[in-house]
Motif scaffolding. Structure first.
Motif, mmCIF file in Angstrom:
data_model
loop_
_atom_site.group_PDB
_atom_site.id
_atom_site.type_symbol
_atom_site.label_atom_id
_atom_site.label_comp_id
_atom_site.label_asym_id
_atom_site.label_seq_id
_atom_site.Cartn_x
_atom_site.Cartn_y
_atom_site.Cartn_z
ATOM 1 N N CYS A 171 2.315 -0.824 2.012
ATOM 2 C CA CYS A 171 3.204 0.280 2.808
ATOM 3 C C CYS A 171 3.308 0.723 3.560
ATOM 4 O O CYS A 171 3.906 1.732 4.093
ATOM 5 N N CYS A 192 6.413 -0.266 -4.120
ATOM 6 C CA CYS A 192 5.773 -0.590 -2.456
ATOM 7 C C CYS A 192 7.386 -0.333 -2.382
ATOM 8 O O CYS A 192 7.729 0.203 -1.146
ATOM 9 N N CYS A 205 0.335 1.600 -3.422
ATOM 10 C CA CYS A 205 2.060 2.371 -4.596
ATOM 11 C C CYS A 205 1.154 1.510 -6.345
ATOM 12 O O CYS A 205 1.286 2.770 -7.199
HETATM 13 ZN ZN LIG Z 1 2.981 0.672 -1.352
#
Ligand SMILES: [Zn+2]
Length: 474
Positions: free
Chosen positions: A363, A399, A388
């Motif tokens: 992301c 994310c 993440c």
């Molecule tokens: Zn992410």
């Protein structure tokens, strides 16, 4: 040229040598260009970029590519069309051109030529005669390499040095400028910092908050938010009359090998690095003051020069530098109060970073990450495909989570400064920084416990320390 890709909202930029090492390929997955935008990009002297965008001057491609090599072929594909263009000094020389001709051709998605067909045929004929793409099939094959939309730029007849070998050197995961002083046998003061010759080192810090992934020779560049790689960081405000307040964060970098080569302030403008390693204040003296310190600031009201390799040296610039100098001098005195730099370095270990951050590979958001139990983190090792979901910090481990407020500066201190509602200083007075912590202090044989407020004011090279005891339990 990387700026152009960023402006085209690319999420990925690839920079690599072709297998024969004779061409440099720069490709992105951005929006590509329609015929109008493409004409503008390749027309010399044209300057009409949206002011908010990084590649403001619109000549990044022309001056950039012609610096690297004599010839460039550009393929771009947008939602509505395909275009190919040829900016070639070799061709212009060959025909003895008296003006700059840039053959270009655009097709719609069905493969029909857009615009004047005779002109397009002429352009195609020149491209297939003088460029390495010798037939229409070659050109079609290049468009097929662009998955949805994007731009591929080939630069060839690469610039050479006096020995007629290419100025660019291709490595496994880097592209370097030859003839820079990166020889490890040289003393640190004689060596160039890597950012001067290594594309990898440059791309790592080119954007203040990187949002586009850059690959060099098919290896992902470990980009960083520079302040999030430092130790003992401190943020101060830069205040000039009539200008928006901005901030500088100083900190020490923890790699002992690079200490003497890499130090100074990185000055950004609209997220783009303009001047790296600017020496300010007592850093400029030929001694160990400032060695190992990195500063980072973004100053939106300064004006970059045409090639974005520096700022206009106007009065405002000098005033900003004076502010940076005052903040640095104060920072240095705070960290190294008695000049005991040797003792200080003994306490610093590699990877001892205040607030390490990593970028999610999926992301592109930046997340604070936890350090090891010893307070050490190796961002580089952790980073290549980090996501993440790998994060152990609650709330920053998916994310969908929003990013923390200030990704660049140590926001804790800025917020505190604002919340205290400190009276506005007259502009251009030396910056006062405050830092609060719980503490114990002995005074007149009496132990005072309370909140101590350290303030330091730097003026004419003198530092005034204020130490206030807010509560006294004795
Ligand atoms: Zn992410």
């Amino acid at each position: 040229m990387i700026d152009n890709s960023v402006d085209a909202e690319a999420t990925e930029i690839q920079i690599k040598a072709t297998p024969d090492k004779k061409k440099l390929l720069i490709s992105d997955n951005g929006t590509g260009m329609d015929q109008v935008a493409f004409n503008k990009m390749l027309s010399l002297g044209y300057c009409d970029k949206n002011d908010q965008k990084v590649g403001k001057y619109g000549n990044g491609f022309k001056s950039g590519s012609m610096r690297i090599g004599s010839d460039a072929v550009v393929f771009t594909k947008c939602k509505t069309s395909y275009s190919c263009g040829f900016l070639s000094q070799t061709f212009l020389l060959a025909i003895g051109a008296t003006e700059v001709l840039v053959p270009m051709c655009t097709w719609d998605l069905e493969g029909n030529i857009v615009g004047d067909e005779r002109q397009a045929d002429k352009s195609l004929n020149i491209i297939t005669t003088y460029s390495p793409f010798e037939s229409e099939e070659d050109i079609v094959a290049e468009f097929e390499k662009i998955k949805q939309t994007g731009t591929n730029i080939y630069i060839y007849n690469l610039s050479t040095l006096h020995d007629e070998n290419s100025e660019l050197q291709f490595f496994k995961d880097d592209i370097k400028l030859r003839e820079r002083r990166d020889d490890h046998s040289l003393s640190p003061s004689e060596r160039d910092p890597p950012i001067k010759y290594s594309l990898k080192a440059y791309c790592a810090v080119l954007y203040l908050v990187p949002r586009t992934q850059i690959y060099i020779q098919e290896h992902k560049v470990h980009q960083k938010i520079i302040t999030r790689t430092l130790y003992k960081t401190k943020t101060s405000a830069i205040k000039l009359a009539g200008c928006a307040e901005c901030y500088v964060t100083y900190g020490f970098h923890t790699n002992p090998k690079m200490r003497n080569i890499n130090y100074g302030v990185f000055m950004y403008h609209r997220n783009r690095l303009i001047e790296p390693l600017v020496k300010v204040g007592s850093m400029t003296a030929p001694n160990s003051v400032g060695v190992g310190v990195i500063g980072c600031c973004e100053v939106p009201y300064l004006v970059p020069t045409h090639n974005k390799q520096g700022f206009m040296q106007n009065n405002l610039y000098l005033r900003v530098k004076r502010n940076l100098a005052a903040a640095f001098n104060a920072y240095w005195r705070m960290c190294i109060p008695s000049g005991g730099i040797g003792a200080f370095w003994k306490t610093v270990r590699k990877g001892m970073i205040d607030d390490p951050f990593l970028q999610c590979h999926n992301c592109f958001k930046w997340r604070p990450v936890a350090k090891g139990p010893d307070g050490i983190i190796n961002l580089k090792e952790a980073s290549s495909m980090w996501c993440c979901k790998d994060n152990t910090i609650p709330g920053q481990d998916n994310c969908a989570a929003v990013e923390v407020g200030d990704l660049v500066h140590t926001d804790r201190k800025i917020q505190r400064r604002e919340s205290k509602g400190r009276k506005r200083k007259k502009p251009e007075e030396p910056e006062i920084s405050t830092d609060e912590e719980e503490g114990v202090r002995t005074e007149g044989g009496k132990e005072l416990i309370g909140r101590k407020v350290k303030s330091f004011l730097s003026m004419n090279g003198n530092t005034l320390w204020v130490f206030a005891v807010i509560s006294d339990i004795n």
